[in-house]
Design a protein around this motif. Sequence first.
Motif, PDB file in Angstrom:
ATOM      1  N   LEU A   4       2.394   1.706  -3.539  1.00  0.00           N
ATOM      2  CA  LEU A   4       1.398   2.209  -4.488  1.00  0.00           C
ATOM      3  C   LEU A   4       1.015   3.659  -4.195  1.00  0.00           C
ATOM      4  CD1 LEU A   4      -0.966  -0.863  -4.968  1.00  0.00           C
ATOM      5  CD2 LEU A   4       0.757   0.025  -6.554  1.00  0.00           C
ATOM      6  N   THR A   5       0.992   4.027  -2.934  1.00  0.00           N
ATOM      7  CA  THR A   5       0.697   5.422  -2.562  1.00  0.00           C
ATOM      8  C   THR A   5       1.785   6.353  -3.075  1.00  0.00           C
ATOM      9  OG1 THR A   5      -0.518   4.709  -0.603  1.00  0.00           O
ATOM     10  CG2 THR A   5       0.275   6.987  -0.627  1.00  0.00           C
ATOM     11  N   LEU A   6       3.036   5.974  -2.872  1.00  0.00           N
ATOM     12  CA  LEU A   6       4.149   6.796  -3.369  1.00  0.00           C
ATOM     13  C   LEU A   6       4.126   6.902  -4.891  1.00  0.00           C
ATOM     14  CD1 LEU A   6       7.046   5.633  -1.006  1.00  0.00           C
ATOM     15  CD2 LEU A   6       5.866   7.852  -1.010  1.00  0.00           C
ATOM     16  N   GLY A  38       1.485   6.633  -6.780  1.00  0.00           N
ATOM     17  CA  GLY A  38       0.347   7.489  -7.105  1.00  0.00           C
ATOM     18  C   GLY A  38       0.673   8.961  -6.926  1.00  0.00           C
ATOM     19  N   LEU A  39       1.381   9.285  -5.859  1.00  0.00           N
ATOM     20  CA  LEU A  39       1.786  10.676  -5.638  1.00  0.00           C
ATOM     21  C   LEU A  39       2.726  11.165  -6.745  1.00  0.00           C
ATOM     22  CD1 LEU A  39       2.357  10.786  -1.782  1.00  0.00           C
ATOM     23  CD2 LEU A  39       0.710  12.120  -3.082  1.00  0.00           C
ATOM     24  N   GLN A  67       3.474   2.203 -13.277  1.00  0.00           N
ATOM     25  CA  GLN A  67       2.651   3.407 -13.169  1.00  0.00           C
ATOM     26  C   GLN A  67       3.512   4.656 -13.357  1.00  0.00           C
ATOM     27  OE1 GLN A  67       0.331   2.909  -9.611  1.00  0.00           O
ATOM     28  NE2 GLN A  67      -0.805   4.787  -9.965  1.00  0.00           N
ATOM     29  N   ALA A 106       0.831  -1.206   0.000  1.00  0.00           N
ATOM     30  CA  ALA A 106       0.000   0.000   0.000  1.00  0.00           C
ATOM     31  C   ALA A 106       0.865   1.254   0.000  1.00  0.00           C
ATOM     32  CB  ALA A 106      -0.939  -0.004   1.210  1.00  0.00           C
ATOM     33  N   MET A 107       1.957   1.238   0.751  1.00  0.00           N
ATOM     34  CA  MET A 107       2.859   2.385   0.804  1.00  0.00           C
ATOM     35  C   MET A 107       3.532   2.600  -0.552  1.00  0.00           C
ATOM     36  SD  MET A 107       4.038   4.899   2.435  1.00  0.00           S
ATOM     37  CE  MET A 107       3.799   4.686   4.157  1.00  0.00           C
ATOM     38  N   ALA A 116       3.731  -0.392  -9.263  1.00  0.00           N
ATOM     39  CA  ALA A 116       4.168   0.968  -8.956  1.00  0.00           C
ATOM     40  C   ALA A 116       5.175   1.461  -9.987  1.00  0.00           C
ATOM     41  CB  ALA A 116       4.781   1.018  -7.560  1.00  0.00           C
ATOM     42  N   LYS A 171       0.768  11.819  -9.901  1.00  0.00           N
ATOM     43  CA  LYS A 171      -0.031  13.049  -9.788  1.00  0.00           C
ATOM     44  C   LYS A 171       0.856  14.287  -9.934  1.00  0.00           C
ATOM     45  CE  LYS A 171      -4.014  11.234  -9.299  1.00  0.00           C
ATOM     46  NZ  LYS A 171      -4.925  11.245 -10.423  1.00  0.00           N
ATOM     47  N   SER A 212      -6.423   0.317 -12.042  1.00  0.00           N
ATOM     48  CA  SER A 212      -7.054  -0.022 -10.765  1.00  0.00           C
ATOM     49  C   SER A 212      -8.243  -0.962 -10.912  1.00  0.00           C
ATOM     50  CB  SER A 212      -7.462   1.237 -10.012  1.00  0.00           C
ATOM     51  OG  SER A 212      -8.305   2.034 -10.791  1.00  0.00           O
ATOM     52  N   GLN A 221      -0.170  -8.272  -8.231  1.00  0.00           N
ATOM     53  CA  GLN A 221      -0.895  -7.858  -7.036  1.00  0.00           C
ATOM     54  C   GLN A 221      -1.442  -9.062  -6.272  1.00  0.00           C
ATOM     55  OE1 GLN A 221      -3.765  -4.791  -7.994  1.00  0.00           O
ATOM     56  NE2 GLN A 221      -2.207  -3.541  -8.996  1.00  0.00           N
TER      57      GLN A 221
END
Length: 178
Positions: free
Chosen positions: A18-20, A22-23, A161, A15-16, A158, A26, A64, A149
């Motif tokens: 994928l969050t990074l 995603g940031l 992405q 999760a961490m 990640a 963006k 997603s 995944q």
Amino acid sequence: MNSQKNHINKAMQGAMILTLAGLLTKIFSAAYRVPYQNIVGDIGFYIYQQVYPFYGMSVILATSGFPVMISKVMSDYGYGHSIKVRSKIMTITLLYLIAFGMTLSIFLYILSAPLSIFMGDIHLEPLIQLASVSFLIVPFVSLLRGHFQADQNMNPTATSQVVEQGIRVSFILLSSYF
């Protein structure tokens, strides 16, 4: 207990990651818009704003929507089974996704003229047709991401992405410059 703790740690780590990612994507997405508009002007930016949602739908499905579904199916029905069973699940999933991707692509391509008229600009038709091609890539990207995944390996998702966003932004800026 130790296995469950390891599973939770792996999920949190994923999760961490994928969050990074995603940031970062963006940030890329926000950072290129100003130079892009300066290069192509208001008309070019208008065209981008009109056509991008069609491409954006394919990106959402590939990044997603479908990977989460594939991961869930593999976790529920493939976990602990032989490679043969897992391969069969992946093959069937790929065939369904190809049929779905082709259907969406053909549907958008055929409806590009009426959509462009509905949007108030017939000149958008070839650009909508071009965006329809992106739905043909969705099954393959989704399958790979969903496979990794399901194994709780978020690094390939990640990485892809961030790389995809970097390539997309570079392509947009270079092509608009030329």
